[in-house]
Design a protein around this motif. Structure first.
Motif, mmCIF file in Angstrom:
data_model
loop_
_atom_site.group_PDB
_atom_site.id
_atom_site.type_symbol
_atom_site.label_atom_id
_atom_site.label_comp_id
_atom_site.label_asym_id
_atom_site.label_seq_id
_atom_site.Cartn_x
_atom_site.Cartn_y
_atom_site.Cartn_z
ATOM 1 N N PHE A 142 4.811 -6.062 1.048
ATOM 2 C CA PHE A 142 4.930 -5.463 -0.108
ATOM 3 C C PHE A 142 3.595 -4.504 -0.298
ATOM 4 C CE2 PHE A 142 4.739 -6.075 -4.801
ATOM 5 C CZ PHE A 142 5.196 -4.903 -5.221
ATOM 6 N N TYR A 143 3.670 -3.428 -0.660
ATOM 7 C CA TYR A 143 2.293 -2.493 -0.848
ATOM 8 C C TYR A 143 2.488 -1.976 -2.133
ATOM 9 C CZ TYR A 143 0.898 -3.262 4.022
ATOM 10 O OH TYR A 143 0.346 -3.799 5.235
ATOM 11 N N THR A 144 1.469 -2.174 -3.100
ATOM 12 C CA THR A 144 1.508 -1.638 -4.365
ATOM 13 C C THR A 144 0.113 -1.162 -4.775
ATOM 14 O OG1 THR A 144 2.253 -1.858 -6.662
ATOM 15 C CG2 THR A 144 1.163 -3.754 -5.452
ATOM 16 N N THR A 145 0.086 -0.125 -5.753
ATOM 17 C CA THR A 145 -1.121 0.293 -6.265
ATOM 18 C C THR A 145 -1.338 -0.195 -7.723
ATOM 19 O OG1 THR A 145 -0.054 2.522 -7.149
ATOM 20 C CG2 THR A 145 -1.044 2.644 -4.920
ATOM 21 N N GLU A 146 -0.225 -0.968 -8.279
ATOM 22 C CA GLU A 146 -0.670 -1.533 -9.655
ATOM 23 C C GLU A 146 -1.250 -2.791 -9.716
ATOM 24 O OE1 GLU A 146 0.773 -0.084 -12.341
ATOM 25 O OE2 GLU A 146 1.685 1.635 -11.183
ATOM 26 N N SER A 147 -2.279 -2.642 -10.202
ATOM 27 C CA SER A 147 -3.605 -3.684 -10.020
ATOM 28 C C SER A 147 -3.926 -4.245 -11.336
ATOM 29 C CB SER A 147 -4.812 -3.094 -9.217
ATOM 30 O OG SER A 147 -5.269 -1.910 -9.825
ATOM 31 N N ASP A 148 -3.355 -3.848 -12.438
ATOM 32 C CA ASP A 148 -3.524 -4.526 -13.805
ATOM 33 C C ASP A 148 -3.432 -6.014 -13.597
ATOM 34 O OD1 ASP A 148 -4.357 -2.590 -16.100
ATOM 35 O OD2 ASP A 148 -2.388 -1.689 -14.912
ATOM 36 N N PRO A 149 -4.399 -6.883 -14.057
ATOM 37 C CA PRO A 149 -4.086 -8.411 -14.089
ATOM 38 C C PRO A 149 -2.653 -8.699 -14.672
ATOM 39 C CG PRO A 149 -6.423 -7.847 -14.948
ATOM 40 C CD PRO A 149 -5.558 -6.586 -14.842
ATOM 41 N N LYS A 150 -2.349 -8.169 -15.664
ATOM 42 C CA LYS A 150 -0.911 -8.710 -16.033
ATOM 43 C C LYS A 150 0.092 -8.150 -15.025
ATOM 44 C CE LYS A 150 -1.410 -8.674 -21.160
ATOM 45 N NZ LYS A 150 -1.343 -8.112 -22.618
ATOM 46 N N SER A 151 -0.107 -7.014 -14.596
ATOM 47 C CA SER A 151 0.847 -6.603 -13.399
ATOM 48 C C SER A 151 0.947 -7.282 -12.251
ATOM 49 C CB SER A 151 0.680 -5.268 -13.215
ATOM 50 O OG SER A 151 1.004 -4.160 -14.228
ATOM 51 N N LEU A 152 -0.143 -7.773 -11.873
ATOM 52 C CA LEU A 152 -0.227 -8.766 -10.666
ATOM 53 C C LEU A 152 0.301 -9.957 -10.972
ATOM 54 C CD1 LEU A 152 -4.083 -8.048 -9.481
ATOM 55 C CD2 LEU A 152 -1.874 -7.473 -8.446
ATOM 56 N N THR B 224 -5.027 -8.324 -0.350
ATOM 57 C CA THR B 224 -3.970 -8.910 0.216
ATOM 58 C C THR B 224 -3.661 -10.424 -0.391
ATOM 59 O OG1 THR B 224 -4.110 -7.730 2.098
ATOM 60 C CG2 THR B 224 -2.723 -9.650 2.085
ATOM 61 N N ALA B 225 -2.529 -10.627 -0.803
ATOM 62 C CA ALA B 225 -1.998 -11.976 -1.537
ATOM 63 C C ALA B 225 -0.729 -12.317 -1.105
ATOM 64 C CB ALA B 225 -2.312 -11.921 -2.939
ATOM 65 N N CYS B 226 -0.429 -13.458 -1.001
ATOM 66 C CA CYS B 226 1.046 -13.724 -0.852
ATOM 67 C C CYS B 226 1.647 -14.834 -1.879
ATOM 68 C CB CYS B 226 1.140 -14.788 0.722
ATOM 69 S SG CYS B 226 0.660 -13.670 1.920
ATOM 70 N N GLY B 227 2.889 -14.834 -1.950
ATOM 71 C CA GLY B 227 3.330 -15.469 -2.940
ATOM 72 C C GLY B 227 3.161 -16.956 -2.840
ATOM 73 N N THR B 228 3.267 -17.555 -1.501
ATOM 74 C CA THR B 228 3.278 -18.959 -1.241
ATOM 75 C C THR B 228 2.605 -19.394 -0.033
ATOM 76 O OG1 THR B 228 5.449 -19.186 -0.363
ATOM 77 C CG2 THR B 228 5.337 -19.629 -2.719
ATOM 78 N N GLY B 229 2.149 -18.249 0.539
ATOM 79 C CA GLY B 229 1.376 -18.103 1.853
ATOM 80 C C GLY B 229 2.391 -17.898 2.923
ATOM 81 N N VAL C 149 11.889 -16.824 3.578
ATOM 82 C CA VAL C 149 11.454 -15.418 3.538
ATOM 83 C C VAL C 149 10.162 -15.558 2.649
ATOM 84 C CG1 VAL C 149 11.842 -13.129 2.386
ATOM 85 C CG2 VAL C 149 13.795 -14.539 3.452
ATOM 86 N N THR C 150 9.267 -14.823 3.059
ATOM 87 C CA THR C 150 7.794 -14.891 2.463
ATOM 88 C C THR C 150 7.553 -13.323 2.038
ATOM 89 O OG1 THR C 150 7.079 -16.614 3.450
ATOM 90 C CG2 THR C 150 5.360 -15.183 2.727
ATOM 91 N N VAL C 151 7.021 -12.939 1.150
ATOM 92 C CA VAL C 151 6.370 -11.775 0.651
ATOM 93 C C VAL C 151 5.229 -11.321 0.599
ATOM 94 C CG1 VAL C 151 6.879 -9.821 -1.192
ATOM 95 C CG2 VAL C 151 8.775 -11.152 -0.785
ATOM 96 N N LYS C 152 4.628 -10.882 1.321
ATOM 97 C CA LYS C 152 3.214 -10.390 1.426
ATOM 98 C C LYS C 152 2.545 -9.204 0.889
ATOM 99 C CE LYS C 152 -0.394 -10.281 4.996
ATOM 100 N NZ LYS C 152 -0.741 -10.158 6.277
ATOM 101 N N MET C 153 1.956 -9.735 -0.411
ATOM 102 C CA MET C 153 1.690 -8.397 -1.074
ATOM 103 C C MET C 153 0.272 -7.989 -1.038
ATOM 104 S SD MET C 153 1.406 -8.359 -5.245
ATOM 105 C CE MET C 153 0.219 -9.595 -5.522
ATOM 106 N N THR C 154 -0.069 -6.615 -0.749
ATOM 107 C CA THR C 154 -1.154 -5.783 -0.533
ATOM 108 C C THR C 154 -1.328 -4.888 -1.515
ATOM 109 O OG1 THR C 154 -0.851 -6.487 1.730
ATOM 110 C CG2 THR C 154 -2.612 -4.619 1.267
ATOM 111 N N LEU C 155 -2.416 -4.570 -2.142
ATOM 112 C CA LEU C 155 -3.002 -3.637 -2.785
ATOM 113 C C LEU C 155 -3.676 -2.537 -2.243
ATOM 114 C CD1 LEU C 155 -4.383 -5.721 -6.033
ATOM 115 C CD2 LEU C 155 -2.211 -4.699 -5.699
#
Length: 473
Positions: free
Chosen positions: A48-58, A33-38, A75-81
């Motif tokens: 936001f859940y995704t399976t795209e985990s290439d370093p460039k894609s991240l 899990t990661a967030c754009g700005t916390g 608004v905060t977008v919370k990203m999870t792989l």
């Protein structure tokens, strides 16, 4: 679906950087899990859940998230792989418990079933704003006039081949199935080289990816436009036999394997051919440029009908959870992420694999190949062009049901198979069929008939529970 830790997934996606991998929780969770700005204190959070985990894609995702958050204060977008292997299990649990999964990447085979069950938010308004005519055929998922997914990539499987090995043996690049089989047979075993790196296994869609071109180029599909089982046609049995004949010139370990092993076999120089989508090319160029220099790319010549012109093509899409807390913000983020400059930027993070499903963006990508300073596009732009040309006619039986019927193909259909989650549930019927022939030595016809019965049962069982269903096509 068996769960798997993120590191296994990352080996397929190009090996996530150590810094990113270290963010996995100490308990060994398969999610990162990661967030754009916390997390925003008291603000609106869009999961936001995704399976795209290439370093460039991240890096691309984080950039889009930061910009979106700046333009949408509060608004905060919370990203999870998550991984392909644990994707279905995780999402099903989240839906059943009411966990807000916001914008998420679902398995394609389950989207229509989840739409019917009310788990997904209609996205028709957003699709209309983008422009319905801008979508490539077969990329939309419609139920009762409503769209339930936003595609963010399309691809096509192609045939990678060693030009140096063919030249040394005096073999031309294969354009017909007979030439393909002859080349694989001739090169197999020379200096310890496998004829082909292709496989079967329980990873969702893997066996279908390799088998489907043989079915399509036999003039048939798995199911018809109305859900009739077509896999039982005699020509499909012949297609299965063609595929198995090619597979016999790969290593036996590939009869029950995974994507990283198949990719590594070719990348390490241990196979003369490989069938794979564009990610193999990107990884090959990065990890073994000497093999990349002597590699060519062709459509797969799998049968007599439209030889090499019909391919397997997967696609990925995002959906929005029907019970997400902030619907408007979720849809706004999804549109921002998957259109315009962002759609082009995402496609360039793994060129040739992340083909844009929007025609306008696909045309921009084609223009980019000729003028880009990116080393990969400058050296291997021809690989990307080959894939770009195939994508409009690259299909999967779960999303373009009934596109090829009785030697007729009028274009790829947008016709999702609603029981795909049953038909290709692990262990998938086609994987079991191929494995039983190659590992146990079962009679091909008997193994094929068992698969036909499984595909028929999946359709019959789902339709009995959903008698109101009507095909989109």
């Amino acid at each position: 679906m068996p769960s798997a830790r993120i590191p296994r997934r990352l080996s397929r996606r190009g090996l996530l950087s150590l810094a990113a991998a270290s963010a996995v929780t100490a308990s060994g969770s398969a999610l990162l899990t990661a967030c754009g700005t916390g997390a925003a204190s008291g603000g609106k959070v869009v999961p936001f859940y995704t399976t795209e985990s290439d370093p460039k894609s991240l890096a691309f995702y984080r950039s889009v998230i930061r910009r979106f958050e700046r333009e949408h204060p509060g608004v905060t977008v919370k990203m999870t792989l998550y991984s392909d292997e644990n994707q279905l299990q995780y999402l099903q649990s989240a839906m059943q418990t009411g966990t807000d999964i916001g914008v998420f990447a679902p398995p394609a085979a389950n989207i229509l079933d989840w739409a019917v069950k009310g788990y997904l938010l209609p996205l028709t308004g957003m699709i209309e704003e983008i422009g319905e005519d801008d979508f490539l055929p077969g990329t939309r998922i419609i139920h009762r006039g409503e769209d339930y997914a936003m595609p963010f990539q399309a691809n096509a499987s192609v045939l990678y081949y060693r030009k140096d090995l063919l030249d040394k043996a005096g073999i031309e690049p294969p354009r017909t199935y007979g030439q393909f089989l002859g080349a694989v047979r001739e090169l197999h075993g020379r200096d310890g080289i496998d004829g082909i790196s292709s496989g079967a296994g329980n990873t969702p869609g893997m066996t279908t990816q390799f088998l489907a071109p043989y079915v399509y180029q036999a003039g048939w599909d798995y199911y018809g436009p109305d859900g009739e089982v077509l896999f039982g046609k005699d020509e499909v049995l012949t297609a299965v036999e063609r595929h198995v004949a090619i597979m016999r010139y790969g290593r036996k370990g590939a009869y029950n394997t995974n994507y990283p092993d198949l990719m590594n076999t070719y990348i390490s120089g241990k196979a003369a051919f490989a069938t794979m989508a564009g990610r193999l090319g990107v990884n090959l160029a990065a990890q073994n440029p000497k093999i990349a220099e002597v590699t060519g790319v062709l459509p797969v010549p799998a049968g007599p009908f439209r030889t090499g012109r019909l391919a397997y093509g997967g696609k990925n899409q995002y959906s929005v959870f029907a019970h997400t807390r902030h619907r408007r913000e979720a849809r706004a983020f999804l549109k921002e992420l998957t259109t315009g400059d962002n759609a082009l930027g995402f496609s360039l993070t793994v060129p040739g694999h992340l083909i844009p499903p929007l025609k306008s963006v696909r045309n921009r990508l084609r223009d980019e190949i000729g003028r880009s300073r990116d080393p990969y596009l400058r050296k291997h732009g021809d690989w990307v062009r080959t894939i770009l040309d195939l994508v409009p006619h690259a299909m999967s039986p779960d999303m373009a049901m009934g596109s090829v019927v009785d030697g007729r193909y009028d274009g790829k259909l947008s016709n999702p198979c609603p029981w795909a989650g049953k038909a290709w549930a692990p262990p998938p019927a086609d994987a079991t069929m191929v494995q039983s022939i190659l590992l146990r030595g079962d009679d091909p016809e008997q193994a094929w008939r068992r698969a036909v019965d499984q595909f028929a049962f999946a359709a019959r069982d789902w339709r009995r529970a959903n008698p109101e269903w009507r095909p989109a096509a």
